[in-house]
Design a protein around this motif. Structure first.
Motif, PDB file in Angstrom:
ATOM      1  N   LEU A  98      41.886   8.033  33.607  1.00 20.66           N
ATOM      2  CA  LEU A  98      41.361   6.861  32.814  1.00 20.66           C
ATOM      3  C   LEU A  98      41.131   7.609  31.013  1.00 20.66           C
ATOM      4  O   LEU A  98      41.368   6.728  30.323  1.00 20.66           O
ATOM      5  CB  LEU A  98      40.417   5.932  33.061  1.00 20.66           C
ATOM      6  N   GLY A 101      39.416   5.776  28.178  1.00 15.31           N
ATOM      7  CA  GLY A 101      38.885   4.776  28.531  1.00 15.31           C
ATOM      8  C   GLY A 101      37.622   4.269  28.805  1.00 15.31           C
ATOM      9  O   GLY A 101      36.588   4.505  28.105  1.00 15.31           O
ATOM     10  N   THR A 271      43.003   1.876  31.201  1.00 17.56           N
ATOM     11  CA  THR A 271      40.990   1.431  31.719  1.00 17.56           C
ATOM     12  C   THR A 271      40.823  -0.966  32.131  1.00 17.56           C
ATOM     13  O   THR A 271      40.420  -0.909  33.759  1.00 17.56           O
ATOM     14  CB  THR A 271      40.397   1.231  31.094  1.00 17.56           C
TER      15      THR A 271
END
Length: 465
Positions: A98, A101, A271
């Motif tokens: 991620l 994110g 995300t």
């Protein structure tokens, strides 16, 4: 594996107790501990975790506090949140996927991202996606017109939530082939979304992690598709073309010196796909399973939905408020099988809560899995009882004893989106079909980033009318 198994019940006086690991009563050695955490962390927790306000343990020389007390959880996640950062082990698992994110960003990057994206998640925008949620759910329901045993309703729900996500996030405009996109998402979180034994042992970051190596191809594919999709939309916007008012457009409008960078926009799209696709899918699958095993509860939900549908067309953004008993079943499913079963924090400086000292560097685990099944805070905690969340009973539930979306400054920004999506999907599916378990339906909850049903959810689906 060890667990409760399914304790079947005759009716509401003897509610259904679904499968879950039996709390441990004996200590295990370090190697066995690592094996359990890699295989299924839900099987790790012992009796004290379900009975005590907090439990203090030592892990590899590092103090860990399992926080169950709602007051302690509020202290860590809200009142003194500035003293707690994301735990290092959690970040080592999620950041490679991620990056920056919202789930993994910290400090000023997180603050800037949260501020930039807050307007995207206003009630007006979330309500605006309700029609797409209804349309995609209705289209998806058509696959059940022929009665029979469905191979895996859990898998079906990932496809449904992917359809909804594609419609609301991208308006269906995804670079590449959508089926391959969904497949790579599944592989990504199955591989890189798991705890690696080297992380548990505190091995240096330069040592390669087997779990991450297995997922690198999917991650590269996934990120390229997202980057290409963003570039396509950005190009259309630059040319002055009419573009959909979806999440992608709204996020791209935050790009700039005071908002998000292009890389951060891509990180947040990934995300949202992970948090909005996988978690809602798991919650829907578990809800259908629990209602099937508790037909008296299913009767209540079906009666509410049938009455609602007979009233005539109601704007889909109103369904969440107009179907409180359906919502209650969905929320009770998230209590028993929380999509995100653990929240991990690390103390930046020494802290204190009552007579509990929290030393600098200590890890604090606020785990919805144990909190939601805790014997101090819930009556008959292992049983499926949606009435806990009926409107007349909601006030009895402390804000910090029910955490399907977290709490505090880092509470899930898409919580209302997920609730709206779940209730709309359930209303459409249950108004048309009845879902029943079959002899092969023997799910076991396993934590792999989310709480997944190992063995799937094979179910018989029958038209109701």
């Amino acid at each position: 594996m060890g667990g409760t198994g399914c304790i079947r019940a005759a009716g509401p006086e003897n509610p259904f107790v679904p499968p879950a690991p039996v709390p441990r009563t004996k200590r295990v050695g370090r190697l066995e501990l690592i094996r359990i955490i890699y295989r299924n962390p839900l099987e790790l927790w012992g009796e004290p975790s379900y009975n005590e306000p907090w439990v203090e343990v030592d892990w590899m020389g590092m103090r860990t506090i399992i926080a169950n007390d709602p007051g302690l959880i509020r202290h860590v996640l809200v009142d003194n949140a500035k003293n707690y950062r994301m735990a290092a082990v959690r970040q080592r698992i999620l950041r490679p996927i991620l990056r920056d994110g919202l789930l993994t960003a910290e400090g000023e990057v997180w603050k800037r991202s949260r501020k930039a994206m807050a307007p995207v998640f206003t009630p007006r925008h979330i309500h605006g996606f309700a029609s797409a949620m209804q349309e995609r759910s209705e289209a998806f329901a058509g696959r059940y017109q022929t009665p029979g045993v469905v191979s895996d309703v859990a898998r079906d729900m990932t496809l449904l939530t992917y359809d909804i996500l594609a419609a609301t996030l991208f308006s269906g405009e995804i670079a590449g082939e959508p089926g391959q996109f969904a497949k790579e998402i599944d592989n990504l979180f199955e591989t890189m979304g798991r705890v690696d034994p080297l992380d548990l042992l505190g091995a240096p970051q330069w040592l390669p992690r087997f779990t991450q190596i297995r997922g690198r191809r999917s991650l590269a594919f996934f990120r390229k598709i997202v980057a290409d999709t963003v570039a396509m939309r950005k190009d259309r916007m630059a040319k002055g073309e009419d573009v959909p008012s979806d999440f992608l457009t709204l996020l791209l409008k935050t790009e700039g010196p005071d908002g998000l960078s292009r890389a951060e926009i891509e990180d947040n799209i990934i995300t949202f796909i992970g948090a909005g696709h996988e978690t809602t899918a798991r919650a829907l699958g578990w809800t259908l399973y629990l209602l099937a095993e508790a037909p008296w509860e299913r009767d209540i939900v079906e009666a509410e939905i049938d009455s609602f549908m007979r009233e005539g067309p109601v704007p889909p953004h109103q369904w969440l408020d107009r179907l409180p008993l359906t919502r209650a079943a969905f929320e009770e499913a998230m209590r028993l099988y929380p999509p995100a079963p653990s929240l991990n924090r690390e103390a930046v400086e020494d802290d204190r809560y009552g007579d509990l000292t929290i030393e600098k560097g200590s890890t604090v685990l606020a785990m919805p899995w144990t909190i939601h099944r805790h014997r101090l805070y819930w009556e008959n905690p292992d049983a499926f009882i949606p009435a806990r969340f009926h409107p007349e009973n909601r006030g009895k539930i402390d804000r910090f004893q029910y955490l399907p979306f977290g709490a505090g400054p880092r509470v899930c920004i898409g919580a209302t989106f997920a609730l709206q999506e779940g209730v709309i999907a359930l209303a459409i599916l249950l108004s048309r079909y009845r879902f029943d378990t079959v002899s092969q339906t023997k799910p076991w909850p396993v934590q792999k980033l989310t709480t997944q049903p190992e063995g799937g959810l094979p179910m018989k689906v029958t038209p109701r009318r």
